[in-house]
Design a protein around this motif. Structure first.
Motif, mmCIF file in Angstrom:
data_model
loop_
_atom_site.group_PDB
_atom_site.id
_atom_site.type_symbol
_atom_site.label_atom_id
_atom_site.label_comp_id
_atom_site.label_asym_id
_atom_site.label_seq_id
_atom_site.Cartn_x
_atom_site.Cartn_y
_atom_site.Cartn_z
ATOM 1 N N UNK A 24 28.249 47.438 1.444
ATOM 2 C CA UNK A 24 28.642 47.277 0.055
ATOM 3 C C UNK A 24 29.311 45.926 -0.147
ATOM 4 N N UNK A 25 29.168 45.382 -1.325
ATOM 5 C CA UNK A 25 29.842 44.134 -1.657
ATOM 6 C C UNK A 25 31.346 44.371 -1.643
ATOM 7 N N UNK A 57 31.697 34.141 -5.277
ATOM 8 C CA UNK A 57 30.708 34.345 -4.220
ATOM 9 C C UNK A 57 31.454 34.564 -2.901
ATOM 10 N N UNK A 58 31.975 35.766 -2.677
ATOM 11 C CA UNK A 58 32.846 35.958 -1.513
ATOM 12 C C UNK A 58 32.148 35.969 -0.160
ATOM 13 N N UNK A 59 30.870 36.270 -0.132
ATOM 14 C CA UNK A 59 30.159 36.374 1.145
ATOM 15 C C UNK A 59 30.905 37.278 2.120
ATOM 16 N N UNK A 60 31.350 38.397 1.584
ATOM 17 C CA UNK A 60 32.007 39.443 2.370
ATOM 18 C C UNK A 60 31.346 40.775 2.012
ATOM 19 N N UNK A 62 31.376 45.142 3.080
ATOM 20 C CA UNK A 62 32.050 46.227 3.778
ATOM 21 C C UNK A 62 30.948 47.073 4.404
ATOM 22 N N UNK A 63 31.001 47.164 5.708
ATOM 23 C CA UNK A 63 29.977 47.887 6.458
ATOM 24 C C UNK A 63 30.679 48.796 7.454
ATOM 25 N N UNK A 67 35.438 45.095 7.063
ATOM 26 C CA UNK A 67 35.152 43.867 6.328
ATOM 27 C C UNK A 67 34.307 42.972 7.225
ATOM 28 N N UNK A 68 33.173 42.515 6.708
ATOM 29 C CA UNK A 68 32.216 41.745 7.493
ATOM 30 C C UNK A 68 31.919 40.431 6.792
#
Length: 177
Positions: A24-25, A57-60, A62-63, A67-68
């Motif tokens: 997820x974003x 544009x966080x380029x993060x 959640x997996x 936090x990825x």
């Protein structure tokens, strides 16, 4: 069409560590990050001068509730100007003020102490040795893979030696929030 243009522009070897099914974003309001992790990420992004971890544009992602960090393509942007590599290494990186995790990064000084130990000269050299020559040989500038690898190493070591100015900029930016 935009994606196809990006794919065509990315011809050649690319690195993908994993596909993140179900990721997820990142939404800082829904799942605020741990201050130590946020501080380490802010420190790292300031160190590598990653301009692309803003709220826009966080380029993060959640997996698996973790936090990825994804897409580091905007980091190390000094490599677009090899003539100014030494000067760029000494930059305090004022764009850290736009970092999406800066409001949560309340442990920046502790992160600096931890991260500086993790990014020693031997580690930097070991990581650079893993970079394929094909990724370093890209242009009509006449810089071969060995010289470019040395340039990256020199840049990162200069940043490491001068990291106090980078840390102070991040502390200043956080205080201004």
């Amino acid at each position: 069409p935009e994606t196809q243009d990006l794919i065509r522009a990315s011809a050649g070897p690319n690195l993908a560590l994993d596909y993140l099914p179900g990721a997820l974003t990142f939404d800082p309001a829904a799942d605020p990050p741990d201050p130590e992790l946020a501080s380490a990420i802010v420190w790292f992004d300031a160190f590598v001068q990653n301009v692309d971890r803003s709220a826009r544009n966080p380029n993060l992602m959640v997996w698996h509730r973790q936090l990825t960090l994804i897409d580091h393509g905007a980091a190390l942007y000094f490599h677009h100007d090899w003539a100014g590599v030494a000067q760029g290494a000494l930059s305090p990186f004022p764009l850290i003020r736009d970092h999406v995790l800066l409001p949560f990064a309340s442990a920046l000084e502790a992160a600096d102490a931890r991260m500086a130990v993790a990014f020693d000269a031997a580690t930097i050299a070991r990581v650079l040795a893993l970079v394929p020559d094909a990724w370093l040989e890209h242009g009509a500038d006449g810089i071969d893979a060995a010289a470019r690898r040395t340039g990256y190493g020199d840049h990162l070591l200069l940043r490491l030696d001068g990291r106090r100015v980078v840390l102070e900029e991040a502390l200043r930016a956080r205080a201004a929030l």
